[in-house]
Design a protein around this motif. Structure first.
Motif, short mmCIF file in Angstrom:
data_model
loop_
_atom_site.label_atom_id
_atom_site.label_comp_id
_atom_site.label_asym_id
_atom_site.label_seq_id
_atom_site.Cartn_x
_atom_site.Cartn_y
_atom_site.Cartn_z
N ALA A 90 47.46 3.57 62.25
CA ALA A 90 46.70 4.61 62.94
C ALA A 90 47.12 5.97 62.39
O ALA A 90 48.32 6.24 62.23
N THR A 91 46.14 6.81 62.10
CA THR A 91 46.40 8.15 61.59
C THR A 91 45.45 9.12 62.27
O THR A 91 44.33 9.32 61.82
N GLY A 92 45.89 9.71 63.37
CA GLY A 92 45.09 10.71 64.07
C GLY A 92 43.78 10.14 64.58
O GLY A 92 43.72 9.04 65.13
N PHE A 93 42.69 10.92 64.34
CA PHE A 93 41.39 10.52 64.87
C PHE A 93 40.63 9.61 63.92
O PHE A 93 39.49 9.24 64.21
N ARG A 94 41.22 9.25 62.79
CA ARG A 94 40.54 8.34 61.87
C ARG A 94 40.56 6.92 62.44
O ARG A 94 41.44 6.55 63.20
N ARG A 95 39.57 6.16 62.06
CA ARG A 95 39.49 4.77 62.55
C ARG A 95 40.70 3.98 62.05
O ARG A 95 41.00 4.00 60.85
N PRO A 96 41.41 3.28 62.94
CA PRO A 96 42.57 2.50 62.49
C PRO A 96 42.16 1.44 61.47
O PRO A 96 41.04 0.92 61.49
N VAL A 97 43.09 1.12 60.57
CA VAL A 97 42.86 0.08 59.58
C VAL A 97 43.92 -0.99 59.77
O VAL A 97 45.08 -0.68 60.07
N GLY A 98 43.53 -2.25 59.64
CA GLY A 98 44.50 -3.31 59.87
C GLY A 98 44.23 -4.55 59.04
O GLY A 98 43.20 -4.65 58.34
N TYR A 99 45.17 -5.48 59.12
CA TYR A 99 45.04 -6.74 58.39
C TYR A 99 45.61 -7.85 59.27
O TYR A 99 46.56 -7.61 60.03
N GLU A 110 40.25 -8.39 55.15
CA GLU A 110 39.59 -7.94 53.93
C GLU A 110 40.62 -7.34 52.97
O GLU A 110 41.48 -6.56 53.37
N ASP A 111 40.52 -7.71 51.68
CA ASP A 111 41.45 -7.17 50.69
C ASP A 111 41.41 -5.65 50.66
O ASP A 111 42.45 -4.99 50.50
N GLU A 112 40.22 -5.08 50.83
CA GLU A 112 40.08 -3.63 50.77
C GLU A 112 40.86 -2.94 51.88
O GLU A 112 41.32 -1.81 51.73
N ALA A 113 41.05 -3.64 53.01
CA ALA A 113 41.79 -3.05 54.12
C ALA A 113 43.23 -2.77 53.72
O ALA A 113 43.80 -1.74 54.11
N MET A 114 43.84 -3.64 52.95
CA MET A 114 45.22 -3.43 52.52
C MET A 114 45.31 -2.24 51.56
O MET A 114 46.28 -1.47 51.59
N HIS A 115 44.31 -2.05 50.72
CA HIS A 115 44.29 -0.90 49.81
C HIS A 115 44.13 0.39 50.61
O HIS A 115 44.77 1.40 50.31
N THR A 116 43.26 0.37 51.63
CA THR A 116 43.10 1.54 52.49
C THR A 116 44.38 1.84 53.24
O THR A 116 44.78 3.00 53.38
N PHE A 117 45.04 0.80 53.72
CA PHE A 117 46.33 0.93 54.40
C PHE A 117 47.32 1.66 53.51
O PHE A 117 47.99 2.62 53.94
N ALA A 118 47.45 1.24 52.27
CA ALA A 118 48.39 1.86 51.34
C ALA A 118 48.02 3.31 51.04
O ALA A 118 48.89 4.19 50.98
N ALA A 119 46.74 3.58 50.85
CA ALA A 119 46.31 4.93 50.50
C ALA A 119 46.57 5.90 51.65
O ALA A 119 47.07 7.01 51.44
N ARG A 120 46.24 5.50 52.87
CA ARG A 120 46.43 6.39 54.02
C ARG A 120 47.91 6.65 54.31
O ARG A 120 48.27 7.71 54.80
N LEU A 121 48.75 5.68 53.99
CA LEU A 121 50.17 5.83 54.26
C LEU A 121 50.89 6.53 53.11
O LEU A 121 52.08 6.84 53.21
N GLY A 122 50.17 6.81 52.04
CA GLY A 122 50.76 7.52 50.91
C GLY A 122 51.68 6.65 50.09
O GLY A 122 52.65 7.15 49.49
N LEU A 123 51.41 5.35 50.01
CA LEU A 123 52.24 4.45 49.21
C LEU A 123 51.89 4.57 47.73
O LEU A 123 50.84 5.09 47.36
#
Length: 275
Positions: A90-99, A110-123
């Motif tokens: 969860a990051t503020g008012f953005r829609r949460p992403v999960g796996y 979804e594989d894309e969810a893990m990529h979104t997870f990494a991008a939002r967390l700054g990995l």
């Protein structure tokens, strides 16, 4: 895992002082502890899913989203029950992403969810993604708790440290006992007055603290009154509404600052007060 072992761990990318005020607003019994230099962990007692009110994944997502409203740091929630396990970012008012994984570790997201997870967390888009991608592929040797540990291992490169005994996949009661045994801080709702007091304490302990309460705050309030009173008098003589408003604002800010400092009581001077 079995039917009696649901659990949640909420990892916040902030120190415990920053996490405490929003955690209070969850109105749940929680334990708060450091989880690395830049991370904290919240261990919930687990009443919502223990009473069967809501499934654990929905509770975890709701808590993670609520914790990040109005703050600048993210929350990673790890959750598990008899049939599945998963993570939610969860990051503020953005829609949460999960796996999600099934209990035997079978990927169910979804594989894309893990990529979104990494991008939002700054990995790291190369090294971290390289180690996250296997979590989205079948592996007969990795069950759901192992998947969560694999995710935590990637986050450990960014400062996350799992406190002893707080292992994903353990029952909530065992997690609670482990955190309590290590002296984790109890966070429990006692009404809005307590929540506001905790928020004020957090602000006073932050960078703005010396300007809100203490010697520097009193000096600022006195200076605002000293500047505002003659300015208002001069503006009234000259019949200048703009300068009169400025003078009145300075007087109000100075008076409120001094009143707040007096209400909150004397605060011992810190090095920040004399910089």
């Amino acid at each position: 895992m079995n039917a009696t072992s649901p659990g949640v761990l909420l990892f916040c990318r902030a120190d415990t002082a920053s996490v405490r005020p929003p955690a209070l607003l969850l109105r749940e019994r929680l334990l708060l502890a450091p989880a690395g230099p830049d991370w904290s962990v919240l261990v919930p007692e687990g009443k919502p899913w223990r009473d069967g009110a809501e499934p654990v994944d929905r509770v975890a997502a709701g808590w993670a989203g609520a914790l990040t409203v109005g703050v600048t740091w993210p929350v990673v929630a790890l959750w598990w029950d008899a049939d599945r396990a998963g993570c939610v970012l969860a990051t503020g008012f953005r829609r949460p992403v999960g796996y999600t994984w099934l209990a035997d570790g079978t990927p169910a997201g979804e594989d894309e969810a893990m990529h979104t997870f990494a991008a939002r967390l700054g990995l790291d888009p190369v090294l971290d993604i390289r180690d996250l991608e296997p979590l989205t592929r079948p592996d007969k040797h990795a069950d759901a708790p192992a998947r969560l540990l694999g995710l935590a291992a990637v986050l450990s490169r960014h400062g996350l440290t799992l406190p002893p005994g707080l292992t994903p996949g353990e029952p909530a009661a065992r997690l609670w006992a482990a955190a309590e045994g290590q002296g984790a801080e109890a966070v429990e709702w006692h009404g809005w007055l307590d929540a506001v007091r905790t928020e004020l304490d957090a602000v006073e302990e932050g960078p703005l603290g010396p300007w809100i309460c203490g010697p520097r705050a009193r000096a600022l309030g006195t200076a605002q009154l000293a500047a505002g009173v003659p300015l208002l008098a001069w503006a009234l003589i000259r019949r200048s509404p703009g300068w009169a408003a400025a003078g009145a604002l300075l007087i109000a800010q100075g008076a409120l600052g001094l009143a707040y400092d007096r209400l909150r009581g004397p605060r011992p001077p810190t090095t920040a007060d004399y910089r």
